[in-house]
Design a protein around this motif. Sequence first.
Motif, PDB file in Angstrom:
ATOM      1  N   TYR A  53     162.410  10.255 115.402  1.00 42.14           N
ATOM      2  CA  TYR A  53     163.162  10.249 114.154  1.00 42.14           C
ATOM      3  C   TYR A  53     162.630  11.217 113.109  1.00 42.14           C
ATOM      4  O   TYR A  53     163.169  11.317 112.019  1.00 42.14           O
ATOM      5  CB  TYR A  53     163.180   8.820 113.582  1.00 42.14           C
ATOM      6  CG  TYR A  53     163.793   7.848 114.547  1.00 42.14           C
ATOM      7  CD1 TYR A  53     165.148   7.862 114.821  1.00 42.14           C
ATOM      8  CD2 TYR A  53     163.001   6.929 115.240  1.00 42.14           C
ATOM      9  CE1 TYR A  53     165.716   7.000 115.713  1.00 42.14           C
ATOM     10  CE2 TYR A  53     163.572   6.050 116.143  1.00 42.14           C
ATOM     11  CZ  TYR A  53     164.929   6.091 116.374  1.00 42.14           C
ATOM     12  OH  TYR A  53     165.488   5.233 117.269  1.00 42.14           O
ATOM     13  N   GLN A  54     161.586  11.928 113.402  1.00 41.47           N
ATOM     14  CA  GLN A  54     161.048  12.899 112.457  1.00 41.47           C
ATOM     15  C   GLN A  54     161.852  14.187 112.517  1.00 41.47           C
ATOM     16  O   GLN A  54     162.228  14.646 113.602  1.00 41.47           O
ATOM     17  CB  GLN A  54     159.591  13.203 112.808  1.00 41.47           C
ATOM     18  CG  GLN A  54     158.938  14.179 111.871  1.00 41.47           C
ATOM     19  CD  GLN A  54     157.483  14.431 112.261  1.00 41.47           C
ATOM     20  OE1 GLN A  54     157.023  13.906 113.250  1.00 41.47           O
ATOM     21  NE2 GLN A  54     156.811  15.242 111.480  1.00 41.47           N
ATOM     22  N   ASN A  55     162.122  14.769 111.357  1.00 45.89           N
ATOM     23  CA  ASN A  55     162.800  16.053 111.309  1.00 45.89           C
ATOM     24  C   ASN A  55     161.900  17.131 111.869  1.00 45.89           C
ATOM     25  O   ASN A  55     160.672  17.083 111.724  1.00 45.89           O
ATOM     26  CB  ASN A  55     163.192  16.405 109.880  1.00 45.89           C
ATOM     27  CG  ASN A  55     164.236  15.458 109.332  1.00 45.89           C
ATOM     28  OD1 ASN A  55     164.997  14.886 110.098  1.00 45.89           O
ATOM     29  ND2 ASN A  55     164.238  15.280 108.025  1.00 45.89           N
ATOM     30  N   LYS A  56     162.531  18.120 112.498  1.00 45.00           N
ATOM     31  CA  LYS A  56     161.732  19.226 113.021  1.00 45.00           C
ATOM     32  C   LYS A  56     161.203  20.042 111.861  1.00 45.00           C
ATOM     33  O   LYS A  56     161.922  20.352 110.919  1.00 45.00           O
ATOM     34  CB  LYS A  56     162.568  20.083 113.938  1.00 45.00           C
ATOM     35  CG  LYS A  56     162.970  19.352 115.202  1.00 45.00           C
ATOM     36  CD  LYS A  56     163.748  20.239 116.125  1.00 45.00           C
ATOM     37  CE  LYS A  56     164.129  19.452 117.365  1.00 45.00           C
ATOM     38  NZ  LYS A  56     164.916  20.232 118.302  1.00 45.00           N
ATOM     39  N   VAL A  57     159.936  20.392 111.942  1.00 49.20           N
ATOM     40  CA  VAL A  57     159.290  21.133 110.844  1.00 49.20           C
ATOM     41  C   VAL A  57     159.208  22.590 111.194  1.00 49.20           C
ATOM     42  O   VAL A  57     159.095  23.010 112.276  1.00 49.20           O
ATOM     43  CB  VAL A  57     157.877  20.598 110.577  1.00 49.20           C
ATOM     44  CG1 VAL A  57     157.284  21.252 109.363  1.00 49.20           C
ATOM     45  CG2 VAL A  57     157.913  19.099 110.394  1.00 49.20           C
ATOM     46  N   GLN A 106     160.408  15.218 121.333  1.00 52.71           N
ATOM     47  CA  GLN A 106     159.263  15.307 120.434  1.00 52.71           C
ATOM     48  C   GLN A 106     158.563  13.959 120.334  1.00 52.71           C
ATOM     49  O   GLN A 106     159.112  12.930 120.712  1.00 52.71           O
ATOM     50  CB  GLN A 106     159.698  15.799 119.064  1.00 52.71           C
ATOM     51  CG  GLN A 106     160.751  14.964 118.391  1.00 52.71           C
ATOM     52  CD  GLN A 106     161.229  15.608 117.097  1.00 52.71           C
ATOM     53  OE1 GLN A 106     160.888  16.742 116.795  1.00 52.71           O
ATOM     54  NE2 GLN A 106     162.015  14.894 116.359  1.00 52.71           N
ATOM     55  N   TYR A 123     157.608  11.902 117.886  1.00 54.80           N
ATOM     56  CA  TYR A 123     158.264  10.887 117.071  1.00 54.80           C
ATOM     57  C   TYR A 123     159.717  11.304 116.939  1.00 54.80           C
ATOM     58  O   TYR A 123     160.033  12.282 116.270  1.00 54.80           O
ATOM     59  CB  TYR A 123     157.586  10.759 115.702  1.00 54.80           C
ATOM     60  CG  TYR A 123     158.156   9.635 114.868  1.00 54.80           C
ATOM     61  CD1 TYR A 123     157.976   8.317 115.237  1.00 54.80           C
ATOM     62  CD2 TYR A 123     158.903   9.901 113.738  1.00 54.80           C
ATOM     63  CE1 TYR A 123     158.509   7.280 114.481  1.00 54.80           C
ATOM     64  CE2 TYR A 123     159.448   8.883 112.982  1.00 54.80           C
ATOM     65  CZ  TYR A 123     159.243   7.570 113.363  1.00 54.80           C
ATOM     66  OH  TYR A 123     159.772   6.557 112.633  1.00 54.80           O
TER      67      TYR A 123
END
Length: 80
Positions: free
Chosen positions: A76-80, A72, A74
């Motif tokens: 470190y971003q959580n999957k939305v 993805q 970014y």
Amino acid sequence: MSVAEPSYFHDMKFLKQNHKYESDHSLFIKDLKAKNPEMEAGQQAGRAILWDKPSTSLDDQARNKASSVKQQAYVYQNKV
């Protein structure tokens, strides 16, 4: 003087003046290799471990590409 060469090219006489110059780094490496003649064989062995690998077949390349997971944008971003 030809048209392809700029006029300042012929004015740079300093380019050929120091053709016998060796930097301190070059002298250090030459001295180090003279003191340790087995060093170059060790360098080649290390290169063989890390870089000299047999090429992968087209089937293996296709399998590796198909099995890879897209990252993805970014990480470190959580999957939305």
